[in-house]
Design a protein around this motif. Structure first.
Motif, short mmCIF file in Angstrom:
data_model
loop_
_atom_site.label_atom_id
_atom_site.label_comp_id
_atom_site.label_asym_id
_atom_site.label_seq_id
_atom_site.Cartn_x
_atom_site.Cartn_y
_atom_site.Cartn_z
N UNK A 1 21.88 28.19 -6.18
CA UNK A 1 22.98 28.95 -6.78
C UNK A 1 22.70 29.35 -8.23
N UNK A 2 21.84 28.65 -8.92
CA UNK A 2 21.49 29.04 -10.28
C UNK A 2 20.29 29.97 -10.31
N UNK A 3 19.29 29.69 -9.50
CA UNK A 3 18.07 30.48 -9.53
C UNK A 3 18.25 31.86 -8.92
N UNK A 4 19.20 32.01 -8.01
CA UNK A 4 19.47 33.34 -7.46
C UNK A 4 20.37 34.16 -8.38
N UNK A 5 21.10 33.49 -9.24
CA UNK A 5 21.99 34.20 -10.17
C UNK A 5 21.28 34.54 -11.46
N UNK A 6 20.46 33.61 -11.97
CA UNK A 6 19.76 33.81 -13.24
C UNK A 6 18.30 34.13 -12.94
N UNK A 7 17.95 35.40 -12.99
CA UNK A 7 16.61 35.85 -12.60
C UNK A 7 15.61 35.81 -13.75
N UNK A 8 16.09 35.76 -14.99
CA UNK A 8 15.20 35.77 -16.15
C UNK A 8 15.44 34.53 -16.98
N UNK A 9 14.51 34.27 -17.89
CA UNK A 9 14.65 33.11 -18.77
C UNK A 9 15.93 33.17 -19.59
N UNK A 10 16.23 34.33 -20.15
CA UNK A 10 17.42 34.46 -21.00
C UNK A 10 18.70 34.26 -20.19
N UNK A 11 18.72 34.81 -18.97
CA UNK A 11 19.89 34.61 -18.12
C UNK A 11 20.07 33.15 -17.76
N UNK A 12 18.96 32.47 -17.49
CA UNK A 12 19.06 31.06 -17.12
C UNK A 12 19.53 30.22 -18.30
N UNK A 13 18.96 30.44 -19.47
CA UNK A 13 19.36 29.67 -20.66
C UNK A 13 20.85 29.85 -20.93
N UNK A 14 21.33 31.10 -20.83
CA UNK A 14 22.76 31.35 -21.06
C UNK A 14 23.61 30.63 -20.02
N UNK A 15 23.21 30.69 -18.76
CA UNK A 15 23.96 30.03 -17.69
C UNK A 15 23.96 28.52 -17.88
N UNK A 16 22.78 27.96 -18.14
CA UNK A 16 22.65 26.51 -18.23
C UNK A 16 23.40 25.96 -19.45
N UNK A 17 23.27 26.62 -20.58
CA UNK A 17 23.93 26.13 -21.78
C UNK A 17 25.45 26.26 -21.68
N UNK A 18 25.93 27.32 -21.04
CA UNK A 18 27.38 27.46 -20.84
C UNK A 18 27.89 26.36 -19.93
N UNK A 19 27.16 26.07 -18.87
CA UNK A 19 27.56 25.00 -17.96
C UNK A 19 27.54 23.64 -18.65
N UNK A 20 26.52 23.39 -19.45
CA UNK A 20 26.40 22.10 -20.12
C UNK A 20 27.54 21.86 -21.11
N UNK A 21 28.05 22.94 -21.73
CA UNK A 21 29.16 22.77 -22.66
C UNK A 21 30.44 22.28 -21.98
N UNK A 22 30.49 22.44 -20.68
CA UNK A 22 31.67 22.02 -19.92
C UNK A 22 31.57 20.58 -19.42
N UNK A 23 30.40 19.97 -19.55
CA UNK A 23 30.16 18.66 -18.93
C UNK A 23 30.33 17.52 -19.92
N UNK A 24 31.05 16.48 -19.55
CA UNK A 24 31.05 15.27 -20.38
C UNK A 24 29.71 14.56 -20.26
N UNK A 25 29.38 13.75 -21.23
CA UNK A 25 28.17 12.95 -21.14
C UNK A 25 28.28 11.96 -19.98
N UNK A 26 27.16 11.62 -19.34
CA UNK A 26 27.22 10.62 -18.28
C UNK A 26 27.85 9.32 -18.77
#
Length: 304
Positions: free
Chosen positions: A238-263
């Motif tokens: 679901x991430x690799x099919x949505x984010x096809x480039x490095x910049x798209x992936x970094x934006x997706x991953x960092x946005x998702x991480x901002x929503x996550x509490x620490x383990x």
């Protein structure tokens, strides 16, 4: 193109996964069917944060499986210093006498967390808590199986994957296709580094079996899963099919991480796992203590 031609690795290991439901972790026993030699990958030492109790139930299940199958364990391997569970590497070394190993970049993680925990100079930051520190591209054997170490930072700066015959143990880089990819916001983590590590994995032959380190059963899926292939990840993730480039992936991953509490166990587990899976030393009262530094990490979203 076959796995053997493209990488020089040979063999098809027998892989058995053991799901630890408290932390949604997957432990592995990977065995050479010819020689019956095996390795343990990412074993879990049980820990209850509410009571402070520890147990070896999960690790003992691995040993029981090895005994039932007539295997002989030759390596105890961790892919990285885990942030969500205690490693049982130390316990299993004591039980079996076989060497423990991790990637050589663990020394950088030790330096980072030594500062966070305010350890004094008696705490070694040279990786000597393990018997072997693997470098990128290093090779070794499990029986007749060829194993190659692949540096895959991003989730942590010390993360490695183990390529064993036609199988790759990719820890917290890529989850099952419906789970996407791993977070990259821990101290020393990097979404950009994770993208490049994922590209190394996705460059493996399409039929390479991929074994991930966690499964959180996204979308209400009932059964935990941990095996896929490079081809399936390319088509379905679901991430690799949505984010096809490095910049798209970094934006997706960092946005998702901002929503996550620490383990929940990050501050508990790192002080065990940078010691090679060893609990803190006993104090004069013969008790061990976990040290929790306050305000050491970014506040969780719900704390705002």
């Amino acid at each position: 193109m076959t796995n053997e031609k493209s990488t020089g690795r040979h063999g098809r290991p027998v892989v058995t996964g053991f799901f630890e439901k408290r932390t949604s972790s997957v432990q592995y026993v990977v065995a050479d069917p010819e020689t019956r030699e095996c390795a343990i990958i990412d074993p879990v030492l049980d820990f209850d944060p509410n009571s402070g109790a520890t147990a070896t139930t999960s690790a003992d299940a691995l040993l029981a499986h090895i005994e039932r199958e007539g295997y002989r364990v030759v390596w105890i391997l961790d892919t990285h210093p885990h942030a969500d569970h205690f490693s049982a590497a130390g316990y299993l070394k004591d039980k079996t006498g076989v060497p423990t190993a991790i990637g050589e970049k663990v020394v950088e993680v030790q330096k980072l967390w030594k500062r966070i925990y305010n350890y004094d100079d008696t705490f070694a930051i040279d990786g000597s808590q393990w018997d072997k520190l693997f470098s990128d591209g290093e090779r070794f054997k499990i029986g007749n199986l060829d194993v190659e170490v692949l540096l895959t930072p991003g989730h942590t700066l010390a993360s490695i994957a183990y390529l064993v015959g036609d199988a790759a143990f990719i820890h917290d880089t890529i989850f099952m296709p419906d789970g996407g990819t791993a977070r990259a916001d821990f101290p020393g983590g990097s979404a950009r580094a994770l993208w490049h590590s994922i590209q190394r994995i996705m460059a493996l032959p399409d039929d390479t079996r991929l074994f991930t380190g966690h499964d959180y059963c996204p979308g209400g899926r009932k059964k935990p899963l941990w095996e896929s292939t490079v081809e399936r990840q390319r088509v379905e993730n679901i991430h690799l099919t949505k984010a096809k480039t490095e910049e798209e992936f970094v934006a997706l991953r960092e946005a998702r991480d901002r929503e996550l509490p620490m383990p929940k166990l990050i501050l508990h587990s790192l002080q065990v796992n940078i010691r090679g899976g060893r609990l803190p030393e006993q104090e004069p009262n013969r008790k061990r203590y976990i040290k929790i530094p306050l305000d050491a990490l970014e506040a969780a979203p719900w704390a705002d």
